[in-house]
Motif scaffolding. Structure first.
Motif, PDB file in Angstrom:
ATOM      1  N   LYS A 154      27.806 -26.033   6.368  1.00  0.00           N
ATOM      2  CA  LYS A 154      28.475 -26.562   7.553  1.00  0.00           C
ATOM      3  C   LYS A 154      27.575 -26.529   8.783  1.00  0.00           C
ATOM      4  CE  LYS A 154      32.584 -27.715   6.078  1.00  0.00           C
ATOM      5  NZ  LYS A 154      33.039 -29.131   6.181  1.00  0.00           N
ATOM      6  N   ALA A 155      26.674 -25.556   8.822  1.00  0.00           N
ATOM      7  CA  ALA A 155      25.776 -25.418   9.973  1.00  0.00           C
ATOM      8  C   ALA A 155      24.610 -24.521   9.584  1.00  0.00           C
ATOM      9  CB  ALA A 155      26.501 -24.840  11.177  1.00  0.00           C
ATOM     10  N   VAL A 156      23.489 -24.703  10.286  1.00  0.00           N
ATOM     11  CA  VAL A 156      22.317 -23.854  10.074  1.00  0.00           C
ATOM     12  C   VAL A 156      21.724 -23.506  11.430  1.00  0.00           C
ATOM     13  CG1 VAL A 156      21.713 -24.719   7.782  1.00  0.00           C
ATOM     14  CG2 VAL A 156      20.802 -25.879   9.814  1.00  0.00           C
ATOM     15  N   THR A 157      21.080 -22.369  11.494  1.00  0.00           N
ATOM     16  CA  THR A 157      20.258 -22.017  12.647  1.00  0.00           C
ATOM     17  C   THR A 157      18.858 -22.557  12.399  1.00  0.00           C
ATOM     18  OG1 THR A 157      21.523 -19.998  13.040  1.00  0.00           O
ATOM     19  CG2 THR A 157      19.337 -20.136  14.043  1.00  0.00           C
ATOM     20  N   ARG A 158      18.324 -23.255  13.386  1.00  0.00           N
ATOM     21  CA  ARG A 158      16.991 -23.850  13.236  1.00  0.00           C
ATOM     22  C   ARG A 158      16.007 -23.203  14.198  1.00  0.00           C
ATOM     23  NH1 ARG A 158      16.315 -30.006  14.828  1.00  0.00           N
ATOM     24  NH2 ARG A 158      16.361 -29.071  16.907  1.00  0.00           N
ATOM     25  N   VAL A 159      14.946 -22.650  13.637  1.00  0.00           N
ATOM     26  CA  VAL A 159      13.820 -22.140  14.415  1.00  0.00           C
ATOM     27  C   VAL A 159      12.692 -23.148  14.239  1.00  0.00           C
ATOM     28  CG1 VAL A 159      12.233 -20.217  14.774  1.00  0.00           C
ATOM     29  CG2 VAL A 159      14.545 -19.774  13.925  1.00  0.00           C
ATOM     30  N   LEU A 164      21.182 -14.600   3.018  1.00  0.00           N
ATOM     31  CA  LEU A 164      20.521 -15.677   3.760  1.00  0.00           C
ATOM     32  C   LEU A 164      20.202 -16.850   2.841  1.00  0.00           C
ATOM     33  CD1 LEU A 164      18.115 -15.501   6.650  1.00  0.00           C
ATOM     34  CD2 LEU A 164      17.342 -16.818   4.676  1.00  0.00           C
ATOM     35  N   HIS A 165      20.588 -18.035   3.272  1.00  0.00           N
ATOM     36  CA  HIS A 165      20.296 -19.283   2.556  1.00  0.00           C
ATOM     37  C   HIS A 165      19.249 -20.044   3.358  1.00  0.00           C
ATOM     38  CE1 HIS A 165      21.661 -22.982   0.148  1.00  0.00           C
ATOM     39  NE2 HIS A 165      20.704 -23.394   0.954  1.00  0.00           N
ATOM     40  N   LEU A 166      18.055 -20.125   2.828  1.00  0.00           N
ATOM     41  CA  LEU A 166      16.956 -20.850   3.475  1.00  0.00           C
ATOM     42  C   LEU A 166      16.888 -22.255   2.904  1.00  0.00           C
ATOM     43  CD1 LEU A 166      14.344 -20.614   5.310  1.00  0.00           C
ATOM     44  CD2 LEU A 166      13.127 -20.124   3.166  1.00  0.00           C
ATOM     45  N   ILE A 167      16.801 -23.261   3.767  1.00  0.00           N
ATOM     46  CA  ILE A 167      16.618 -24.619   3.273  1.00  0.00           C
ATOM     47  C   ILE A 167      15.182 -24.775   2.798  1.00  0.00           C
ATOM     48  CG2 ILE A 167      16.578 -27.061   3.858  1.00  0.00           C
ATOM     49  CD1 ILE A 167      18.809 -26.648   5.758  1.00  0.00           C
ATOM     50  N   GLY A 168      15.028 -25.120   1.528  1.00  0.00           N
ATOM     51  CA  GLY A 168      13.705 -25.321   0.943  1.00  0.00           C
ATOM     52  C   GLY A 168      13.107 -24.043   0.419  1.00  0.00           C
ATOM     53  N   PRO A 169      12.101 -24.153  -0.444  1.00  0.00           N
ATOM     54  CA  PRO A 169      11.422 -22.975  -0.995  1.00  0.00           C
ATOM     55  C   PRO A 169      10.760 -22.154   0.105  1.00  0.00           C
ATOM     56  CG  PRO A 169      10.867 -24.954  -2.250  1.00  0.00           C
ATOM     57  CD  PRO A 169      11.583 -25.417  -1.029  1.00  0.00           C
ATOM     58  N   VAL A 170      10.647 -20.858  -0.127  1.00  0.00           N
ATOM     59  CA  VAL A 170      10.110 -19.956   0.891  1.00  0.00           C
ATOM     60  C   VAL A 170       8.708 -20.377   1.317  1.00  0.00           C
ATOM     61  CG1 VAL A 170       9.395 -17.579   1.359  1.00  0.00           C
ATOM     62  CG2 VAL A 170      11.521 -18.022   0.122  1.00  0.00           C
ATOM     63  N   ASP A 171       7.845 -20.631   0.368  1.00  0.00           N
ATOM     64  CA  ASP A 171       6.450 -20.932   0.688  1.00  0.00           C
ATOM     65  C   ASP A 171       6.092 -22.389   0.376  1.00  0.00           C
ATOM     66  OD1 ASP A 171       5.727 -18.385   1.671  1.00  0.00           O
ATOM     67  OD2 ASP A 171       5.608 -17.618  -0.382  1.00  0.00           O
ATOM     68  N   SER A 172       7.000 -23.290   0.668  1.00  0.00           N
ATOM     69  CA  SER A 172       6.724 -24.707   0.425  1.00  0.00           C
ATOM     70  C   SER A 172       5.534 -25.175   1.244  1.00  0.00           C
ATOM     71  CB  SER A 172       7.936 -25.559   0.795  1.00  0.00           C
ATOM     72  OG  SER A 172       7.598 -26.936   0.717  1.00  0.00           O
ATOM     73  N   PRO A 173       4.564 -25.834   0.614  1.00  0.00           N
ATOM     74  CA  PRO A 173       3.424 -26.361   1.366  1.00  0.00           C
ATOM     75  C   PRO A 173       3.781 -27.589   2.201  1.00  0.00           C
ATOM     76  CG  PRO A 173       3.276 -27.039  -0.918  1.00  0.00           C
ATOM     77  CD  PRO A 173       4.451 -26.097  -0.829  1.00  0.00           C
ATOM     78  N   TYR A 174       5.010 -28.070   2.059  1.00  0.00           N
ATOM     79  CA  TYR A 174       5.428 -29.279   2.782  1.00  0.00           C
ATOM     80  C   TYR A 174       6.214 -28.965   4.053  1.00  0.00           C
ATOM     81  CZ  TYR A 174       4.120 -31.249  -1.696  1.00  0.00           C
ATOM     82  OH  TYR A 174       3.418 -31.587  -2.830  1.00  0.00           O
ATOM     83  N   ARG A 175       6.434 -27.701   4.344  1.00  0.00           N
ATOM     84  CA  ARG A 175       7.200 -27.330   5.533  1.00  0.00           C
ATOM     85  C   ARG A 175       6.346 -27.540   6.779  1.00  0.00           C
ATOM     86  NH1 ARG A 175      11.736 -24.445   5.899  1.00  0.00           N
ATOM     87  NH2 ARG A 175      11.522 -23.558   3.795  1.00  0.00           N
ATOM     88  N   GLU A 176       6.923 -28.227   7.784  1.00  0.00           N
ATOM     89  CA  GLU A 176       6.190 -28.529   9.010  1.00  0.00           C
ATOM     90  C   GLU A 176       6.906 -27.928  10.224  1.00  0.00           C
ATOM     91  OE1 GLU A 176       3.623 -32.537   7.997  1.00  0.00           O
ATOM     92  OE2 GLU A 176       5.313 -32.710   9.374  1.00  0.00           O
ATOM     93  N   GLY A 177       6.679 -26.638  10.432  1.00  0.00           N
ATOM     94  CA  GLY A 177       7.091 -26.008  11.676  1.00  0.00           C
ATOM     95  C   GLY A 177       8.576 -25.765  11.860  1.00  0.00           C
ATOM     96  N   VAL A 178       9.394 -26.041  10.850  1.00  0.00           N
ATOM     97  CA  VAL A 178      10.843 -25.874  10.989  1.00  0.00           C
ATOM     98  C   VAL A 178      11.368 -24.941   9.900  1.00  0.00           C
ATOM     99  CG1 VAL A 178      13.101 -27.007  10.805  1.00  0.00           C
ATOM    100  CG2 VAL A 178      11.268 -28.075  12.131  1.00  0.00           C
ATOM    101  N   VAL A 179      12.133 -23.946  10.315  1.00  0.00           N
ATOM    102  CA  VAL A 179      12.809 -23.034   9.386  1.00  0.00           C
ATOM    103  C   VAL A 179      14.292 -23.084   9.713  1.00  0.00           C
ATOM    104  CG1 VAL A 179      13.088 -20.650   8.646  1.00  0.00           C
ATOM    105  CG2 VAL A 179      10.797 -21.538   9.147  1.00  0.00           C
TER     106      VAL A 179
END
Length: 437
Positions: free
Chosen positions: A407-412, A350-365
């Motif tokens: 090429k593509a990502v799944t967005r939750v 699994l390739h996650l965009i951004g660090p796992v516990d980034s304090p800057y993440r706003e509701g999007v994985v």
């Protein structure tokens, strides 16, 4: 007695990674304010994790805007109904200013947030001193990324692309410092990315730009950030800030732009007899502004559970802090698991965009799994009642995904009305869809 959120943040201080859930009874009340919170009118029961594409809509927004939409009278007539419509429009503008945290400037409505951004960028480019550069970042939505490129070309200016950090999924003031020149006429900033999910420090970036190019016109795309916390336009030091209310609990309707006093009076499309700072062409929809007021009423109610300050603005700030904390807790559970369910980050390949516990993440994985098609993940989750979305290398997301090598990502994408139980349901579905850890 009101209480204070257990995890809060200022406009410049990110929340702790683990966040804090809204109290269960309050969350139940929150969910009761929204239409179709757990059931699609076409497919039946489902979990809605496609909030970055457009939020759920408040029932009060639909009811109030429908009521106002039925009024046949227009503004600027000498009759009581027309005067009432003018009061609705005025109240809506005041509520927009309160929502934005703007004590001055001009607010106007357009067809969409994207249309507002294109229009503002066009006016700024045509009004600015000749020559120089226009600066945008590769993490931006096409609303600014494409508009700046096109108007740099049309006005004979250099278009400079600021790279973003592919490890963190965000851009910082340091990145802009490397690209802004003393002759930079226009710079755009994305407040929060709907693809990486990361927020940017708008105020710090703006200060960095102005240290090099004091007269630069700074335009912010706030469309994705607006539903995930409070806004503070007065603190950002920028010239324009644009939102789309359908991303922030309203029905599909106008986009709105806030303009600074100096930008509001540059030469732009307007009727010749109108004031220099008039930007709206024709009459706006009073029912849309009535919907905005209903949205601000809701956030004022929510914030009232977390502050004893009586002002609408104080309640909006308190609501935004509590919403951020709740969303952070939801994201933490999705990534790390809970209630005996495997967390997303524990899946192999699994390739996650951004660090796992980034304090800057706003509701999007957003994530990609080696050997698994993102659109197939969306389809499989959809078949299990979990509505998510795939972002692909296309007109909307290609400039962001290509630097990431994806090429593509799944967005939750989550919102404050989502629950831990819904996260658990998503984790159960993911366990059936993704390769076993």
């Amino acid at each position: 007695m009101t209480t204070t959120p257990t995890s809060t943040a200022t406009a410049h201080q990110p929340l702790a990674a683990e966040g804090a859930f809204l109290p269960r009874e309050l969350l139940s009340q929150v969910r009761g304010h929204f239409l179709h919170v757990d059931t699609c009118p076409f497919t039946g029961k489902r979990v809605f994790f496609e909030n970055a594409g457009g939020s759920l809509t408040l029932e009060s927004v639909v009811a109030r805007s429908a009521e106002v939409a039925g009024i046949p009278d227009n503004e600027h007539r000498d009759n009581p109904a027309s005067h009432a419509v003018s009061r609705i429009v005025s109240a809506g503008r005041d509520d927009l200013a309160t929502f934005l945290g703007a004590s001055g400037g001009v607010i106007f409505g357009g067809e969409t947030g994207t249309e507002c951004l294109f229009r503002v960028i066009r006016a700024a480019a045509l009004a600015a001193e000749a020559g120089g550069s226009i600066v945008a970042c590769s993490v931006e939505h096409p609303a600014t990324y494409d508009a700046t490129a096109q108007w740099a070309r049309r006005t004979g200016r250099d278009w400079i692309e600021v790279p973003f950090d592919v490890e963190t999924g965000r851009v910082t003031a340091a990145h802009y410092a490397d690209c802004v020149r003393p002759d930079t006429r226009i710079a755009t900033i994305l407040h929060t990315s709907p693809v990486t999910g990361m927020s940017m420090d708008v105020a710090e970036i703006a200060r960095t730009i102005r240290a090099v190019a004091p007269e630069c016109t700074i335009i912010v795309d706030g469309i994705q950030h607006a539903p995930h916390g409070f806004l503070a336009v007065d603190d950002y030091g920028v010239d324009a800030y644009v939102i789309s209310p359908y991303k922030a609990y309203c029905r599909f309707n106008n986009g709105y732009a806030w303009l600074s006093d100096r930008l509001s009076v540059v030469d732009h499309d307007r009727l010749s007899g109108k004031p220099a700072d008039a930007w709206e062409l024709g009459s706006r929809d009073p029912s849309a502004l009535a919907g905005v007021s209903a949205m601000v009423d809701y956030l004022t109610w929510l914030g009232g559970h977390f502050t004893e300050e009586p002002s609408r603005r104080a309640c909006l700030v308190a609501a935004g802090e509590a919403m951020c904390a709740h969303e952070r807790a939801l994201v933490h559970r999705l990534l790390h698991g809970g209630a005996g369910q495997t967390g997303l980050v524990d899946y192999p390949g699994l390739h996650l965009i951004g660090p796992v516990d980034s304090p800057y993440r706003e509701g999007v994985v957003s994530f990609a799994v080696e050997g698994v098609d993102a659109k197939q993940v969306v389809a499989e989750l959809g078949a299990r009642g979990i509505r998510v979305h795939a972002r692909s290398d296309d007109v909307y997301s290609g400039n962001i995904l290509r630097p990431l090598g994806l090429k593509a990502v799944t967005r939750v994408s989550l919102a404050h009305y989502n629950s831990a139980d819904e996260i658990d349901a998503c984790l159960v579905a993911l366990a059936e869809v993704l390769p076993r850890p």
